[in-house]
Write an enzyme that holds these catalytic residues in place. Structure first.
Site, PDB file in Angstrom:
ATOM      1  N   HIS A 290      24.541 -10.752  27.405  1.00  0.00           N
ATOM      2  CA  HIS A 290      24.156  -9.925  28.552  1.00  0.00           C
ATOM      3  C   HIS A 290      24.713  -8.503  28.403  1.00  0.00           C
ATOM      4  O   HIS A 290      25.347  -7.965  29.300  1.00  0.00           O
ATOM      5  CB  HIS A 290      24.638 -10.553  29.856  1.00  0.00           C
ATOM      6  CG  HIS A 290      24.157 -11.964  30.060  1.00  0.00           C
ATOM      7  ND1 HIS A 290      22.819 -12.277  30.177  1.00  0.00           N
ATOM      8  CD2 HIS A 290      24.824 -13.140  30.127  1.00  0.00           C
ATOM      9  CE1 HIS A 290      22.690 -13.589  30.329  1.00  0.00           C
ATOM     10  NE2 HIS A 290      23.885 -14.132  30.286  1.00  0.00           N
TER      11      HIS A 290
ATOM     12  N   LYS B 100      27.765 -19.113  27.369  1.00  0.00           N
ATOM     13  CA  LYS B 100      27.953 -18.073  28.367  1.00  0.00           C
ATOM     14  C   LYS B 100      28.997 -17.062  27.919  1.00  0.00           C
ATOM     15  O   LYS B 100      29.613 -17.179  26.876  1.00  0.00           O
ATOM     16  CB  LYS B 100      28.297 -18.685  29.714  1.00  0.00           C
ATOM     17  CG  LYS B 100      27.212 -19.635  30.239  1.00  0.00           C
ATOM     18  CD  LYS B 100      25.847 -18.977  30.338  1.00  0.00           C
ATOM     19  CE  LYS B 100      25.748 -17.967  31.441  1.00  0.00           C
ATOM     20  NZ  LYS B 100      24.379 -17.394  31.580  1.00  0.00           N
TER      21      LYS B 100
END
Length: 351
Positions: free
Chosen positions: A93, A75
């Site tokens: 992301h 993450k």
């Protein structure tokens, strides 16, 4: 040979890991150096990595790792790292217009490091080489059935936490259905043939729910899709992207319907291309559904880290898929790593 540094995840509720002790053994046998940070929350204890031969380090010390180390996590990185000097493997992301993307890319540019985004590790046909999609679908279907059972009982789904293994998840859902008399919901899955849809179907079938499975052929007409409203549960497994039709328009909440739960497993409510127009924000472990209508009830489950709720199986499968490519880290200029680097360089150029 490369030095792979496996960092401890710093995001709350994240126990997954991208490499198993078996994978560490394979890298060491190939001549790699492997460092694994300690973590109080990782689903696989640090001792198992030590037993496999890895060097261990304190959590967060990747910041001071040798510059040639390749930092591997899942993450996002904390926002206070400053310039990023290492090569990083993670889900960044940062390439689809996400709000935090430009800041992350600037930190890489300032530090001279590089991002090898796990979402963009693709083979020569463009297919991702490793993904958590199956377990996102599996858990997303489970939570959606839990939400439906809660609504049938006159309440709203309560907070959830992770399950140590899938059998525990199955037991909890089975007990929830038993409390309302064992009736099974009807369900429709869009994107049923993909990784995520396959996982959603697998959980439904484990619960005795025979889902209606739709994919590109059934949605090619572009909508509207009134059939969705005739099911108890709709599970969306299609990522938001240009050309994806609207599956649930904003007026669906006031239309005659049987639908009472939407499980937006793909979960991209901020995107203009989202195929579900009745909600605008993700849900959380502490508040897993958003009630958008009361009479009749319509709840949306839109948790954006579903595989984290089943960290063991999701980690094992992802790590097994990724390992052959980790073994190729001695040549990051070609193959999946070269393609990922090209994507990163293109994003930097657009800053």
């Amino acid at each position: 040979m490369p030095h792979l540094w496996v960092r401890a995840e710093e995001r709350a509720n994240e126990r997954r890991v991208g490499i198993t002790p078996k994978g560490v053994q394979a890298l060491l046998a190939a001549g790699f150096q492997v460092t694994v940070e300690d973590s109080a929350t990782r689903i696989i204890p640090a001792q198992e990595y030590r037993d496999a031969g890895a060097t261990t380090a304190q959590a967060g010390t990747w910041r001071d790792a040798p510059h040639d180390a390749i930092i591997f996590g899942l993450k996002e990185l904390p926002g206070d790292t400053g310039p990023l000097v290492h090569r990083h493997i993670l889900f960044g992301h940062a390439f689809k217009g996400q709000p935090s993307g430009p800041d992350l890319l600037r930190r890489f540019r300032e530090g001279g490091g590089a991002l090898y985004d796990l979402e963009y590790l693709v083979d020569d046909t463009g297919r991702r080489v490793s993904a958590f999609g199956f377990w996102a679908g599996y858990v997303g279907a489970a939570l959606s059935i839990l939400a439906w059972a809660a609504a049938q009982g006159g309440s709203k789904m309560q907070a959830v936490t992770d399950w140590d293994h899938k059998e525990a998840l199955i037991l909890d859902v089975t007990e929830a259905l038993a409390r309302i008399g064992h009736r099974r919901p009807t369900a429709i899955i869009i994107g049923a043939l993909g990784r995520t849809g396959t996982g959603a179907s697998a959980f439904c079938e484990a619960m005795g729910v025979a889902p209606t499975g739709w994919d590109m052929a059934e949605t090619a007409k572009g909508g509207p899709f009134p059939e969705i409203l005739t099911h108890d549960i709709f599970l969306n497994c299609i990522l938001a992207s240009p050309g994806v039709p609207v599956f649930v328009p904003d007026n669906a909440r006031s239309e005659p319907r049987r639908l009472s739960v939407i499980g937006d497993i793909a979960c991209d409510p901020d995107s203009a291309y989202s195929p579900i127009k009745v909600y605008d924000r993700v849900t959380t472990w502490s508040d897993p559904v958003l009630r958008i209508a009361d009479d009749p009830v319509l709840d949306v489950m839109a948790i954006d880290n579903l595989p984290s709720l089943l960290p063991l199986e999701s980690s094992q499968d992802f790590a097994d898929e990724l390992l052959p490519h980790l073994l190729g880290l001695d040549d990051m200029a070609s193959g999946v790593w070269g393609r990922a680097n090209e994507t990163f360089r293109a994003a930097l150029a657009e800053l």
